[in-house]
Motif scaffolding. Structure first.
Motif, PDB file in Angstrom:
ATOM      1  N   LEU A 151       0.879  -1.170   0.120  1.00 27.88           N
ATOM      2  CA  LEU A 151       0.055   0.105  -0.122  1.00 27.88           C
ATOM      3  C   LEU A 151       0.683   1.257   0.014  1.00 27.88           C
ATOM      4  O   LEU A 151       1.819   1.310   0.918  1.00 27.88           O
ATOM      5  CB  LEU A 151      -1.013  -0.071   1.253  1.00 27.88           C
ATOM      6  N   ASP A 152       0.729   2.067  -1.038  1.00 31.75           N
ATOM      7  CA  ASP A 152       1.387   3.341  -0.899  1.00 31.75           C
ATOM      8  C   ASP A 152       0.795   4.410   0.107  1.00 31.75           C
ATOM      9  O   ASP A 152      -0.327   4.901   0.106  1.00 31.75           O
ATOM     10  CB  ASP A 152       1.266   4.033  -2.296  1.00 31.75           C
ATOM     11  N   VAL A 153       1.513   4.764   1.018  1.00 32.46           N
ATOM     12  CA  VAL A 153       1.150   5.541   2.162  1.00 32.46           C
ATOM     13  C   VAL A 153       1.967   6.958   2.093  1.00 32.46           C
ATOM     14  O   VAL A 153       3.157   7.005   2.063  1.00 32.46           O
ATOM     15  CB  VAL A 153       1.507   4.778   3.630  1.00 32.46           C
ATOM     16  N   TYR A 154       1.191   7.863   2.141  1.00 30.51           N
ATOM     17  CA  TYR A 154       1.864   9.473   1.762  1.00 30.51           C
ATOM     18  C   TYR A 154       1.495  10.300   3.212  1.00 30.51           C
ATOM     19  O   TYR A 154       0.333  10.268   3.534  1.00 30.51           O
ATOM     20  CB  TYR A 154       0.992  10.011   0.647  1.00 30.51           C
ATOM     21  N   GLY A 155       2.442  10.883   3.589  1.00 30.00           N
ATOM     22  CA  GLY A 155       2.201  11.765   4.916  1.00 30.00           C
ATOM     23  C   GLY A 155       2.212  13.272   4.416  1.00 30.00           C
ATOM     24  O   GLY A 155       3.410  13.685   3.725  1.00 30.00           O
ATOM     25  N   MET A 156       1.237  13.835   4.579  1.00 27.76           N
ATOM     26  CA  MET A 156       1.156  15.239   3.933  1.00 27.76           C
ATOM     27  C   MET A 156       0.869  16.183   5.049  1.00 27.76           C
ATOM     28  O   MET A 156       0.557  15.850   6.278  1.00 27.76           O
ATOM     29  CB  MET A 156       0.000  15.377   3.304  1.00 27.76           C
ATOM     30  N   GLU A 157       1.642  17.515   4.809  1.00 28.01           N
ATOM     31  CA  GLU A 157       1.513  18.220   6.089  1.00 28.01           C
ATOM     32  C   GLU A 157       0.554  19.250   6.176  1.00 28.01           C
ATOM     33  O   GLU A 157       0.040  19.856   7.005  1.00 28.01           O
ATOM     34  CB  GLU A 157       2.964  19.135   5.959  1.00 28.01           C
ATOM     35  N   ASN A 158      -0.060  19.383   4.846  1.00 23.37           N
ATOM     36  CA  ASN A 158      -1.262  20.452   4.780  1.00 23.37           C
ATOM     37  C   ASN A 158      -2.083  20.296   3.603  1.00 23.37           C
ATOM     38  O   ASN A 158      -1.769  19.486   3.021  1.00 23.37           O
ATOM     39  CB  ASN A 158      -0.772  21.863   4.743  1.00 23.37           C
ATOM     40  N   LEU A 159      -3.117  21.157   3.537  1.00 21.75           N
ATOM     41  CA  LEU A 159      -4.169  20.935   2.414  1.00 21.75           C
ATOM     42  C   LEU A 159      -3.472  21.101   0.930  1.00 21.75           C
ATOM     43  O   LEU A 159      -3.794  20.369   0.114  1.00 21.75           O
ATOM     44  CB  LEU A 159      -5.320  21.673   2.734  1.00 21.75           C
ATOM     45  N   MET A 160      -2.715  22.150   0.935  1.00 17.80           N
ATOM     46  CA  MET A 160      -2.041  22.303  -0.213  1.00 17.80           C
ATOM     47  C   MET A 160      -1.227  21.123  -1.051  1.00 17.80           C
ATOM     48  O   MET A 160      -1.214  21.149  -2.364  1.00 17.80           O
ATOM     49  CB  MET A 160      -1.132  23.997  -0.341  1.00 17.80           C
ATOM     50  N   GLU A 161      -0.479  20.565   0.035  1.00 17.94           N
ATOM     51  CA  GLU A 161       0.239  19.432  -0.537  1.00 17.94           C
ATOM     52  C   GLU A 161      -0.730  18.441  -1.024  1.00 17.94           C
ATOM     53  O   GLU A 161      -0.287  17.586  -2.288  1.00 17.94           O
ATOM     54  CB  GLU A 161       1.002  18.767   0.543  1.00 17.94           C
ATOM     55  N   VAL A 162      -1.937  18.088  -0.354  1.00 18.50           N
ATOM     56  CA  VAL A 162      -2.865  17.085  -1.085  1.00 18.50           C
ATOM     57  C   VAL A 162      -3.633  17.578  -2.414  1.00 18.50           C
ATOM     58  O   VAL A 162      -3.419  16.765  -3.252  1.00 18.50           O
ATOM     59  CB  VAL A 162      -3.954  16.901  -0.037  1.00 18.50           C
ATOM     60  N   VAL A 163      -3.908  18.832  -2.649  1.00 18.16           N
ATOM     61  CA  VAL A 163      -4.418  19.386  -3.716  1.00 18.16           C
ATOM     62  C   VAL A 163      -3.317  19.306  -4.902  1.00 18.16           C
ATOM     63  O   VAL A 163      -3.573  18.920  -5.949  1.00 18.16           O
ATOM     64  CB  VAL A 163      -4.666  21.067  -3.550  1.00 18.16           C
ATOM     65  N   ASN A 164      -1.983  19.742  -4.434  1.00 19.59           N
ATOM     66  CA  ASN A 164      -1.111  19.597  -5.524  1.00 19.59           C
ATOM     67  C   ASN A 164      -0.663  18.310  -5.997  1.00 19.59           C
ATOM     68  O   ASN A 164      -0.547  17.856  -7.221  1.00 19.59           O
ATOM     69  CB  ASN A 164       0.233  20.270  -5.129  1.00 19.59           C
ATOM     70  N   PHE A 165      -0.919  17.337  -5.162  1.00 20.27           N
ATOM     71  CA  PHE A 165      -0.553  15.812  -5.520  1.00 20.27           C
ATOM     72  C   PHE A 165      -1.704  15.329  -6.304  1.00 20.27           C
ATOM     73  O   PHE A 165      -1.248  14.742  -7.497  1.00 20.27           O
ATOM     74  CB  PHE A 165      -0.697  15.041  -4.200  1.00 20.27           C
ATOM     75  N   PHE A 166      -2.933  15.688  -6.274  1.00 11.78           N
ATOM     76  CA  PHE A 166      -4.093  15.128  -7.178  1.00 11.78           C
ATOM     77  C   PHE A 166      -3.951  16.050  -8.441  1.00 11.78           C
ATOM     78  O   PHE A 166      -4.147  15.658  -9.520  1.00 11.78           O
ATOM     79  CB  PHE A 166      -5.409  15.610  -6.548  1.00 11.78           C
ATOM     80  N   ASN A 167      -3.534  17.099  -8.413  1.00  7.61           N
ATOM     81  CA  ASN A 167      -3.274  17.947  -9.591  1.00  7.61           C
ATOM     82  C   ASN A 167      -2.080  17.603 -10.297  1.00  7.61           C
ATOM     83  O   ASN A 167      -1.900  18.302 -11.431  1.00  7.61           O
ATOM     84  CB  ASN A 167      -3.560  19.461  -9.393  1.00  7.61           C
ATOM     85  N   GLY A 168      -1.079  16.769 -10.047  1.00  5.37           N
ATOM     86  CA  GLY A 168       0.038  16.511 -10.709  1.00  5.37           C
ATOM     87  C   GLY A 168       1.080  17.711 -10.659  1.00  5.37           C
ATOM     88  O   GLY A 168       1.992  17.411 -11.422  1.00  5.37           O
ATOM     89  N   ASN A 169       1.082  18.544  -9.659  1.00  8.42           N
ATOM     90  CA  ASN A 169       1.896  19.579  -9.702  1.00  8.42           C
ATOM     91  C   ASN A 169       3.186  19.267  -8.735  1.00  8.42           C
ATOM     92  O   ASN A 169       4.048  20.045  -8.799  1.00  8.42           O
ATOM     93  CB  ASN A 169       1.277  21.047  -9.014  1.00  8.42           C
ATOM     94  N   SER A 170       2.933  18.505  -7.711  1.00 14.10           N
ATOM     95  CA  SER A 170       4.336  18.126  -6.856  1.00 14.10           C
ATOM     96  C   SER A 170       4.076  16.641  -6.421  1.00 14.10           C
ATOM     97  O   SER A 170       3.442  16.141  -5.748  1.00 14.10           O
ATOM     98  CB  SER A 170       3.840  19.020  -5.614  1.00 14.10           C
ATOM     99  N   PRO A 171       4.800  15.888  -7.380  1.00 15.44           N
ATOM    100  CA  PRO A 171       5.028  14.734  -7.010  1.00 15.44           C
ATOM    101  C   PRO A 171       5.521  14.173  -5.751  1.00 15.44           C
ATOM    102  O   PRO A 171       6.702  14.836  -5.275  1.00 15.44           O
ATOM    103  CB  PRO A 171       5.776  14.019  -8.223  1.00 15.44           C
ATOM    104  N   ILE A 172       5.210  13.386  -5.111  1.00 14.66           N
ATOM    105  CA  ILE A 172       5.533  12.985  -3.632  1.00 14.66           C
ATOM    106  C   ILE A 172       5.554  11.439  -3.425  1.00 14.66           C
ATOM    107  O   ILE A 172       5.113  10.717  -4.062  1.00 14.66           O
ATOM    108  CB  ILE A 172       4.535  13.180  -2.432  1.00 14.66           C
ATOM    109  N   GLN A 173       6.814  11.008  -3.034  1.00 11.96           N
ATOM    110  CA  GLN A 173       7.025   9.595  -3.006  1.00 11.96           C
ATOM    111  C   GLN A 173       6.457   8.998  -1.833  1.00 11.96           C
ATOM    112  O   GLN A 173       6.364   9.593  -0.701  1.00 11.96           O
ATOM    113  CB  GLN A 173       8.715   9.162  -3.073  1.00 11.96           C
ATOM    114  N   PRO A 174       5.702   7.826  -1.763  1.00 16.13           N
ATOM    115  CA  PRO A 174       5.241   7.040  -0.593  1.00 16.13           C
ATOM    116  C   PRO A 174       6.383   6.760   0.588  1.00 16.13           C
ATOM    117  O   PRO A 174       7.662   6.633  -0.017  1.00 16.13           O
ATOM    118  CB  PRO A 174       4.515   5.847  -0.974  1.00 16.13           C
ATOM    119  N   THR A 175       5.933   6.641   1.574  1.00 17.04           N
ATOM    120  CA  THR A 175       6.967   6.308   2.502  1.00 17.04           C
ATOM    121  C   THR A 175       7.130   4.815   2.907  1.00 17.04           C
ATOM    122  O   THR A 175       6.009   4.069   2.822  1.00 17.04           O
ATOM    123  CB  THR A 175       6.614   6.967   4.072  1.00 17.04           C
TER     124      THR A 175
END
Length: 523
Positions: A151-175
């Motif tokens: 399971l890919d688990v992502y730890g996000m600090e704020n709402l903007m990180e989640v928005v950018n993740f789904f919009n493809g603006n800020s790729p984040i690697q799972p932990t």
């Protein structure tokens, strides 16, 4: 526009996938349906503030949010994130093509930061079971959720990180966490060790027997004799947790919100020591929003109750069924939850109100009636579930200053593990569900009467010794099976296939409170 996001509802240790449906039409109102409690209904104000403080506007539309299935009560603030993302996706601010592949949980601060939630580990297990690609959690919950593999688990600090993740603006690697490496590295590191204890060899022997067979134990002695000191070192001689036990224990602590940020899996058996003013609900669990109690937080570990007679009689009596069934079912008008609670029960008490009855260095100021009433606070049915009764005396200073350090916990633990391995092999052929708790039998303390006849049948000499002890010491009938269970454990520590007379003799010595005159004697 209709948009769906996904989160989870935790009820006890059971997790249900919740579909958050957001629909927008003309209007200006916000409707939240789906049996949401107050903390969930308040999410609108938190979401509105978080959007404004991150450069967005709350849509001026008629918003209907439904939490499905609607017949399950939704509690807590973990629904903030999926509601916020759903609203933004329905308003065209978030790309919705990947929303069905991820589960989201998290509380929103007014500035948009994500706050930690309870139950991240069981939610992650549910997300994997439902075959979601990933799980998005607050940064503080990342280590406990990342325990789950595949399971890919992502730890996000704020709402903007989640928005950018789904919009493809800020790729984040799972932990990813090497769970097994961390788990095994931390298993043998104990702050407390039996080598710190000088003297008290008979008590340490009783604790070794209790650890080897999973027996409940009570220590009776004056203040300062070392009862608490010895009890706190008991986890250091217990067998190490298996990965399955660790995962189950960690889930309970995750639901209760007791895990620290740097914890992934609990690697050592828990030791819980609540104050004697504890309430029934705090001990067994429950409350307006059901939470595990101390007996469940001690699951696969030790529950230590100091000053046992000082606890409320009603609190003590609720221990009877969990000690027998190794699970607790909490039924209330609005919910019904079940928590596991397979623990070693260890207690300590003074022999009288002043604490010095039978102590050679202090004079007792209590009357016989006071002593009898004090000891009688512990009911017979509760004592029936305690296998080992151990007397303890304070070590004189002259002897204490001359004694060498005691045997280290590692040496005692080796003997305990060997005895437990013998028991595991003995019970391995039994079908699943053979135990009182509906699972497998793991130690001698869990044996039923039928198993005693098979594995702990005494010979003629042992029977004669048992008969003599019960007649002369006025032992109660309930002591018979307890003596056999403890004798079976002592035989396992000796590596003996059959129970011998010396094993029975030692087991009889651990039944002090079962003597017919114990309330009058004090000890």
């Amino acid at each position: 526009m209709l948009v769906k996001t996904y989160c989870a509802a935790v009820n006890g240790l059971e997790v249900t996938t919740v579909t958050v449906e957001i629909n927008m039409t003309r209007g200006v109102q916000f409707h939240l349906t789906g049996l949401a409690d107050t903390s969930v209904r308040e999410s609108y104000d938190r979401i509105k503030a978080a959007l404004i403080n991150n450069g967005f506007k709350m849509p001026t539309m008629d918003i209907t949010a439904n939490l499905s299935p609607a017949d399950i009560k939704k509690e807590g603030s973990g629904y903030d994130l999926p509601l916020a993302i759903g609203i933004m996706a329905a308003n065209g601010k978030v790309e919705s093509s990947m929303l069905d592949r991820y589960m989201l949980v998290g509380e929103l601060g007014l500035d948009g930061n994500l706050m930690p939630i309870r139950g991240a580990l069981p939610i992650a297990i549910r997300a994997r079971k439902e075959q979601f690609k990933g799980l998005i959690v607050p940064k503080q919950n990342i280590r406990e959720a990342a325990v789950v593999n595949n399971l890919d688990v992502y730890g996000m600090e704020n709402l903007m990180e989640v928005v950018n993740f789904f919009n493809g603006n800020s790729p984040i690697q799972p932990t990813h966490i090497d769970t097994r490496k961390e788990f095994y590295e931390q298993q043998n590191h104990f702050e407390l060790d039996f080598s710190d204890v000088r003297g008290q060899e008979s008590v340490k022997r009783a604790l070794e027997v209790a650890a080897a067979g999973g027996h409940n134990l009570i220590m009776i002695g004056p203040p300062g004799s070392g009862k608490s000191m010895l009890a706190k070192r008991l986890p250091s001689i217990l067998p190490p947790l298996s990965l399955a036990e660790s995962l189950e224990t960690t889930q309970i602590h995750s639901v209760a919100g007791k895990l620290s940020r740097d914890t992934s899996l609990i690697s050592q058996r828990p030791f819980r020591s609540p104050h004697h003013t504890i309430s029934q609900v705090a001990l067994v669990g429950g409350g307006q929003n059901p939470q595990p109690g101390e007996i469940s937080l001690a699951h696969n570990g030790v529950l230590f109750l100091d000053e046992l007679p000082e606890l409320s009689r009603s609190v003590l009596e609720v221990l009877r069924q969990p000690l027998e069934d190794r699970k607790i079912s909490i039924s209330r008008a609005k919910y019904n939850v079940e928590y596991p609670c397979s623990f070693m029960f260890v207690a300590s008490m003074n022999p009288c109100p002043c604490g010095y009855y039978g102590d050679h260095s202090h004079n007792c100021t209590c009357t016989p009636g006071q002593i009898s009433r004090y000891l009688s606070k512990i009911s017979g049915p509760l004592l029936d579930r305690i296998d080992i009764h151990c007397e303890i005396q304070a070590v004189p200073f002259a002897e204490l200053s001359q004694m060498q350090p005691g045997e280290p916990s590692a040496a005692i633990r080796e003997r305990v593990i060997r005895a437990r391995n013998i028991q595991t092999e003995r019970f391995s052929h039994l079908p699943l569900g053979g135990g009182r708790e509906g699972g497998r039998i793991h130690c001698n303390a869990q044996m039923t009467e039928k198993m005693l006849q098979e594995f702990a049948e005494p010979d003629a000499q042992c029977l004669d010794m048992l008969r003599m002890a019960m007649e002369r010491l006025k032992l109660s009938a309930r002591a018979y099976s307890r003596i056999l269970k403890v004798a079976r454990t002592i035989a396992d520590l000796d590596g003996s296939e059959a129970i011998q007379s010396q094993h029975i003799a030692e087991a009889i010595g651990y039944r002090n409170l079962d003597r017919g005159d114990w309330a009058e004697r004090g000890l």
